[in-house]
Motif scaffolding. Structure first.
Motif, mmCIF file in Angstrom:
data_model
loop_
_atom_site.group_PDB
_atom_site.id
_atom_site.type_symbol
_atom_site.label_atom_id
_atom_site.label_comp_id
_atom_site.label_asym_id
_atom_site.label_seq_id
_atom_site.Cartn_x
_atom_site.Cartn_y
_atom_site.Cartn_z
ATOM 1 N N VAL A 63 27.197 62.179 13.909
ATOM 2 C CA VAL A 63 25.852 62.572 13.483
ATOM 3 C C VAL A 63 25.917 63.453 12.248
ATOM 4 O O VAL A 63 25.144 63.288 11.298
ATOM 5 C CB VAL A 63 25.134 63.321 14.634
ATOM 6 C CG1 VAL A 63 23.825 63.941 14.135
ATOM 7 C CG2 VAL A 63 24.870 62.383 15.796
ATOM 8 N N GLU A 64 26.885 64.369 12.229
ATOM 9 C CA GLU A 64 27.033 65.284 11.098
ATOM 10 C C GLU A 64 27.397 64.519 9.820
ATOM 11 O O GLU A 64 26.871 64.801 8.739
ATOM 12 C CB GLU A 64 28.108 66.339 11.416
ATOM 13 C CG GLU A 64 28.205 67.442 10.373
ATOM 14 C CD GLU A 64 29.202 68.504 10.784
ATOM 15 O OE1 GLU A 64 29.715 69.178 9.877
ATOM 16 O OE2 GLU A 64 29.464 68.661 11.998
ATOM 17 N N ARG A 65 28.285 63.523 9.976
ATOM 18 C CA ARG A 65 28.688 62.722 8.794
ATOM 19 C C ARG A 65 27.507 61.904 8.278
ATOM 20 O O ARG A 65 27.329 61.769 7.065
ATOM 21 C CB ARG A 65 29.852 61.810 9.154
ATOM 22 C CG ARG A 65 31.200 62.541 9.184
ATOM 23 C CD ARG A 65 32.351 61.566 9.134
ATOM 24 N NE ARG A 65 32.389 60.701 10.314
ATOM 25 C CZ ARG A 65 33.078 61.014 11.413
ATOM 26 N NH1 ARG A 65 33.759 62.157 11.485
ATOM 27 N NH2 ARG A 65 33.092 60.204 12.449
ATOM 28 N N ARG A 66 26.695 61.353 9.188
ATOM 29 C CA ARG A 66 25.517 60.577 8.758
ATOM 30 C C ARG A 66 24.527 61.474 7.985
ATOM 31 O O ARG A 66 23.963 61.072 6.991
ATOM 32 C CB ARG A 66 24.807 59.970 9.965
ATOM 33 C CG ARG A 66 25.584 58.821 10.619
ATOM 34 C CD ARG A 66 24.671 58.020 11.562
ATOM 35 N NE ARG A 66 25.455 57.170 12.439
ATOM 36 C CZ ARG A 66 25.717 57.424 13.709
ATOM 37 N NH1 ARG A 66 25.276 58.560 14.257
ATOM 38 N NH2 ARG A 66 26.405 56.598 14.447
ATOM 39 N N GLU A 67 24.338 62.680 8.502
ATOM 40 C CA GLU A 67 23.422 63.607 7.847
ATOM 41 C C GLU A 67 23.928 63.982 6.457
ATOM 42 O O GLU A 67 23.146 64.134 5.513
ATOM 43 C CB GLU A 67 23.247 64.870 8.694
ATOM 44 C CG GLU A 67 22.456 64.625 9.976
ATOM 45 C CD GLU A 67 22.386 65.873 10.859
ATOM 46 O OE1 GLU A 67 23.096 66.862 10.545
ATOM 47 O OE2 GLU A 67 21.613 65.856 11.835
ATOM 48 N N GLU A 68 25.241 64.136 6.313
ATOM 49 C CA GLU A 68 25.822 64.464 5.012
ATOM 50 C C GLU A 68 25.648 63.312 4.036
ATOM 51 O O GLU A 68 25.418 63.515 2.838
ATOM 52 C CB GLU A 68 27.319 64.801 5.161
ATOM 53 C CG GLU A 68 27.567 66.146 5.838
ATOM 54 C CD GLU A 68 29.042 66.398 6.065
ATOM 55 O OE1 GLU A 68 29.845 65.458 5.794
ATOM 56 O OE2 GLU A 68 29.406 67.488 6.518
ATOM 57 N N LEU A 69 25.765 62.053 4.547
ATOM 58 C CA LEU A 69 25.612 60.883 3.680
ATOM 59 C C LEU A 69 24.165 60.742 3.209
ATOM 60 O O LEU A 69 23.903 60.338 2.061
ATOM 61 C CB LEU A 69 26.032 59.611 4.425
ATOM 62 C CG LEU A 69 27.536 59.457 4.683
ATOM 63 C CD1 LEU A 69 27.813 58.263 5.591
ATOM 64 C CD2 LEU A 69 28.279 59.268 3.342
ATOM 65 N N HIS A 70 23.203 61.057 4.102
ATOM 66 C CA HIS A 70 21.792 60.927 3.748
ATOM 67 C C HIS A 70 21.294 62.079 2.905
ATOM 68 O O HIS A 70 20.238 61.998 2.293
ATOM 69 C CB HIS A 70 20.940 60.786 5.018
ATOM 70 C CG HIS A 70 21.149 59.479 5.712
ATOM 71 N ND1 HIS A 70 20.836 58.261 5.156
ATOM 72 C CD2 HIS A 70 21.661 59.190 6.941
ATOM 73 C CE1 HIS A 70 21.127 57.284 6.002
ATOM 74 N NE2 HIS A 70 21.642 57.832 7.098
ATOM 75 N N ALA A 71 22.042 63.192 2.924
ATOM 76 C CA ALA A 71 21.589 64.374 2.165
ATOM 77 C C ALA A 71 21.705 64.171 0.664
ATOM 78 O O ALA A 71 22.527 63.443 0.169
ATOM 79 C CB ALA A 71 22.428 65.577 2.601
#
Length: 363
Positions: free
Chosen positions: A355-363
């Motif tokens: 989840v953290e990696r997905r959020e970083e990619l979308h940021a």
């Protein structure tokens, strides 16, 4: 000392245990044939050896985990010494010499006479061993209780399996001697329940168990400190070795005494428990080399809770008989629950990372 993880298969660690199992069961069958002269008698001894091996393994899951916890801090040289000399002491010392010593002291006879008694009068030998159960339970239960409490009463402990309870114990560790006070209070409570002359024997032997734990801690620290001055590589040497041997002895008390419920033959007991001890050794090596303790963060907690339960059971056995099956299954259940909790924690961490990696990619 942290060990590098290995690609060796799990079954590979049990090669010597399988070999010893085969040799031990063959030896047990031959012993059955020699003592009874019948196929049925041979099959019975073979079966008893198998059951004793399973009993020892079930009672010693926590022993393997605690051994691994200590071994990971030792140098490869001392690891090897424990896993070679240590297993010899464990198999021959605790499964043969220790019962003989108990009988020799209790009956006030020589070691050779005790061996002759075991071979010629196994019923009398078993009676003496069973009569010695109270002092053994008091000594071993106290030593194991101090081992378990010392793990949880540690103000530096940061990982908690049962946070509500363990955080309180960790904070309470700042009170000097709190675990000793707890053990002394429990010791007095059980001595009051036992009553009579047996209460005095119980208290004396329990105090010896407490003093043994403290002596091992002090002597172990002094030995390892003196070795450390000779070089950093000596850290976790002779002191840790002595600690593990006394720990193994305390774990062995229950299994050795319980074995007499199945057979009075000392040599059959030695074969069965010796087979089980080899599996404990194999499990210990696997836990250290594969880094299992680091991978499953609550596994140690389960082992030390099992130790505490075992120590209380040893105390309780001075009042009522508790089958060894219950002891073994209880410890295995606690370790299984801690393993399950560890797996769940690892899954949650992996999900959180994703989840953290997905959020970083979308940021």
């Amino acid at each position: 000392m942290n060990q590098p993880q290995t690609s060796k298969s799990s079954l590979g660690y049990f090669r010597w245990a399988f070999i010893v199992t085969a040799l031990g069961l063959v030896l047990g069958a031959l012993l059955g044939w020699q003592t009874t002269g019948t196929i049925g008698g041979m099959a019975i001894v073979f079966f008893i050896c198998t059951v004793l091996a399973v009993l020892e393994i079930s009672l010693s899951f926590d022993n393997a985990i605690v051994n691994a916890n200590k071994l990971k801090e030792m140098t490869p040289v001392w690891q090897k010494r424990f896993l070679t000399w240590g297993i010899v002491i464990a198999v021959f010392g605790m499964r043969i010499v220790f019962p003989l010593a108990i009988v020799a002291i209790a009956a006030q006879i020589g070691p050779w006479d005790a061996l002759v008694l075991a071979a010629r009068e196994p019923d009398e030998y078993a009676r003496i061993m069973n009569d010695a159960h109270l002092p053994i339970a008091a000594f071993g239960g106290t030593f194991l209780m101090m081992i378990g409490l010392s793990y949880f009463f540690d103000h530096k402990k940061e990982i908690h399996w049962l946070p509500g309870l363990e955080r309180v114990m960790a904070r309470s560790a700042t009170i000097k001697g709190i675990e000793i006070a707890f053990v002394l209070a429990l010791m007095l409570a059980f001595s009051w329940l036992i009553g009579g002359e047996e209460a005095t024997v119980f208290v004396h032997c329990a105090i010896y168990g407490l003093l043994t734990f403290l002596a091992v801690e002090v002597v172990g620290g002094l030995l390892d400190a003196s070795q450390q001055t000779m070089g950093a590589a000596a850290k976790g040497g002779l002191g840790a070795f002595i600690y593990l041997e006394v720990l193994d002895a305390s774990f062995s008390f229950d299994g050795v005494i319980g074995a007499f419920a199945l057979t009075q033959n000392l040599f059959v007991i030695a074969i069965g428990l010796g087979i089980g001890a080899m599996y404990v050794r194999s499990m210990t090596i696997m836990l250290v080399e594969k880094g299992t303790l680091a991978e499953y963060r609550y596994l140690e907690h389960g082992a030390f809770y099992a130790i505490l339960i075992l120590s209380v059971i040893m105390y309780a056995q001075t009042l009522v008989h508790i089958p060894e099956v219950i002891t073994g299954l209880g410890g295995a259940a606690l370790i299984g629950l801690s393993l399950w909790s560890s797996i769940r924690h690892n899954k949650r961490e992996r999900v959180d990372d994703q989840v953290e990696r997905r959020e970083e990619l979308h940021a």
